[in-house]
Enzyme design. Structure first.
Site, PDB file in Angstrom:
ATOM      1  N   ALA A   1      10.723  24.391 -37.329  1.00 11.91           N
ATOM      2  CA  ALA A   1      10.474  23.299 -36.383  1.00 11.91           C
ATOM      3  C   ALA A   1      11.111  21.980 -36.809  1.00 11.91           C
ATOM      4  O   ALA A   1      11.339  21.094 -35.977  1.00 11.91           O
ATOM      5  CB  ALA A   1       8.965  23.110 -36.191  1.00 11.91           C
TER       6      ALA A   1
ATOM      7  N   HIS B   1      18.854  30.456 -36.476  1.00  9.61           N
ATOM      8  CA  HIS B   1      17.537  30.686 -35.895  1.00  9.61           C
ATOM      9  C   HIS B   1      17.394  32.149 -35.514  1.00  9.61           C
ATOM     10  O   HIS B   1      18.340  32.751 -34.990  1.00  9.61           O
ATOM     11  CB  HIS B   1      17.341  29.823 -34.644  1.00  9.61           C
ATOM     12  CG  HIS B   1      17.451  28.369 -34.930  1.00  9.61           C
ATOM     13  ND1 HIS B   1      16.439  27.664 -35.536  1.00  9.61           N
ATOM     14  CD2 HIS B   1      18.474  27.497 -34.761  1.00  9.61           C
ATOM     15  CE1 HIS B   1      16.833  26.409 -35.706  1.00  9.61           C
ATOM     16  NE2 HIS B   1      18.069  26.285 -35.250  1.00  9.61           N
TER      17      HIS B   1
ATOM     18  N   TYR C   1       9.455  36.571 -32.989  1.00  6.71           N
ATOM     19  CA  TYR C   1      10.180  36.599 -34.266  1.00  6.71           C
ATOM     20  C   TYR C   1      10.328  37.994 -34.868  1.00  6.71           C
ATOM     21  O   TYR C   1      10.950  38.146 -35.923  1.00  6.71           O
ATOM     22  CB  TYR C   1       9.490  35.662 -35.270  1.00  6.71           C
ATOM     23  CG  TYR C   1       9.492  34.222 -34.804  1.00  6.71           C
ATOM     24  CD1 TYR C   1      10.688  33.529 -34.639  1.00  6.71           C
ATOM     25  CD2 TYR C   1       8.307  33.564 -34.492  1.00  6.71           C
ATOM     26  CE1 TYR C   1      10.702  32.215 -34.190  1.00  6.71           C
ATOM     27  CE2 TYR C   1       8.306  32.249 -34.052  1.00  6.71           C
ATOM     28  CZ  TYR C   1       9.507  31.582 -33.900  1.00  6.71           C
ATOM     29  OH  TYR C   1       9.528  30.285 -33.456  1.00  6.71           O
TER      30      TYR C   1
ATOM     31  N   PRO D   1       9.603  25.790 -42.646  1.00  7.53           N
ATOM     32  CA  PRO D   1       8.168  25.981 -42.474  1.00  7.53           C
ATOM     33  C   PRO D   1       7.790  27.159 -41.586  1.00  7.53           C
ATOM     34  O   PRO D   1       8.460  27.435 -40.585  1.00  7.53           O
ATOM     35  CB  PRO D   1       7.710  24.661 -41.828  1.00  7.53           C
ATOM     36  CG  PRO D   1       8.951  24.042 -41.287  1.00  7.53           C
ATOM     37  CD  PRO D   1      10.063  24.485 -42.166  1.00  7.53           C
TER      38      PRO D   1
HETATM   39  C1  DQA Z   1      13.045  29.032 -35.439  1.00  6.15           C
HETATM   40  C2  DQA Z   1      12.942  28.313 -34.089  1.00  6.15           C
HETATM   41  C3  DQA Z   1      12.132  27.022 -34.223  1.00  6.15           C
HETATM   42  O1  DQA Z   1      12.030  26.382 -32.962  1.00  6.15           O
HETATM   43  C4  DQA Z   1      10.731  27.332 -34.711  1.00  6.15           C
HETATM   44  O2  DQA Z   1      10.007  26.141 -34.885  1.00  6.15           O
HETATM   45  C5  DQA Z   1      10.733  28.165 -35.941  1.00  6.15           C
HETATM   46  C6  DQA Z   1      11.675  29.270 -36.050  1.00  6.15           C
HETATM   47  C7  DQA Z   1      13.744  30.402 -35.308  1.00  6.15           C
HETATM   48  O3  DQA Z   1      14.135  30.948 -36.335  1.00  6.15           O
HETATM   49  O4  DQA Z   1      13.864  30.935 -34.202  1.00  6.15           O
HETATM   50  O5  DQA Z   1       9.908  27.976 -36.837  1.00  6.15           O
HETATM   51  O6  DQA Z   1      13.809  28.222 -36.314  1.00  6.15           O
END
Ligand code: DQA
Length: 153
Positions: A80, A103, A25, A12
């Site tokens: 998440a 991540h 990000y 998501p």
């Molecule tokens: C994530 C880290 C998660 O905590 C966050 O909810 C995301 C992105 C990452 O790629 O750093 O949606 O997965």
């Protein structure tokens, strides 16, 4: 046994990459990220398919069908859902193909709730904090994957 075909799953809000919290990000869009992933896979002689969904059930369905669809492994950024989805944990535990949790951000250096992954124990491993490179390292991990070890549940 090395993985020759990998499924890359984005969870998501990752459809918003490029404009979503760029300080965390980065500015690479999902389209650009998928291109980097495909180029990396091609250089390594791997077949790859990238999919994104904001819906937990869709991600469960893709995990369940990965082997049937001919994928030998999954690189998965669960977003998440990482932190609370027992349905995704059960799906990963139920399937035979290895899943690498990735991540973009370093989840261990952020808010307390992000430090815990309910998926990590059933994933083959976790790669966190390297931006788009996290996915490429995930593919490398699958390409070099030894025969499945007994997984902790
Ligand atoms: C994530 C880290 C998660 O905590 C966050 O909810 C995301 C992105 C990452 O790629 O750093 O949606 O997965």
């Amino acid at each position: 046994m090395t993985v020759r075909a990998a499924l890359v799953l984005h969870g998501p809000n990752l459809n918003l990459l490029g404009t979503r919290e760029p300080a965390v990000y980065g500015r690479v869009t999902l389209v650009q990220l998928d291109r980097l992933i495909r180029e990396h896979a091609r250089r390594h002689g791997m077949r790859v398919e990238c999919r994104q969904s904001n819906h937990e059930g869709q991600l469960v369905d893709w995990l369940q069908s990965a082997e049937r669809e001919g994928f030998g492994g999954v690189v998965f950024n669960p977003g998440a859902f990482t932190h609370y989805s027992l349905a995704l944990r059960d799906a990963i535990a139920a399937i035979k193909v290895p899943v690498v949790e990735v991540h973009l951000s370093n989840v261990h250096g952020r808010e307390e709730f992000r430090r815990h992954s309910v998926l990590a124990a059933v994933a083959r491993g976790q790669i966190s904090g390297f931006g788009p490179q996290s996915y490429l390292l995930g593919l490398d991990a699958l390409a070099a994957a030894p025969a499945p070890a007994r997984r902790r549940r």
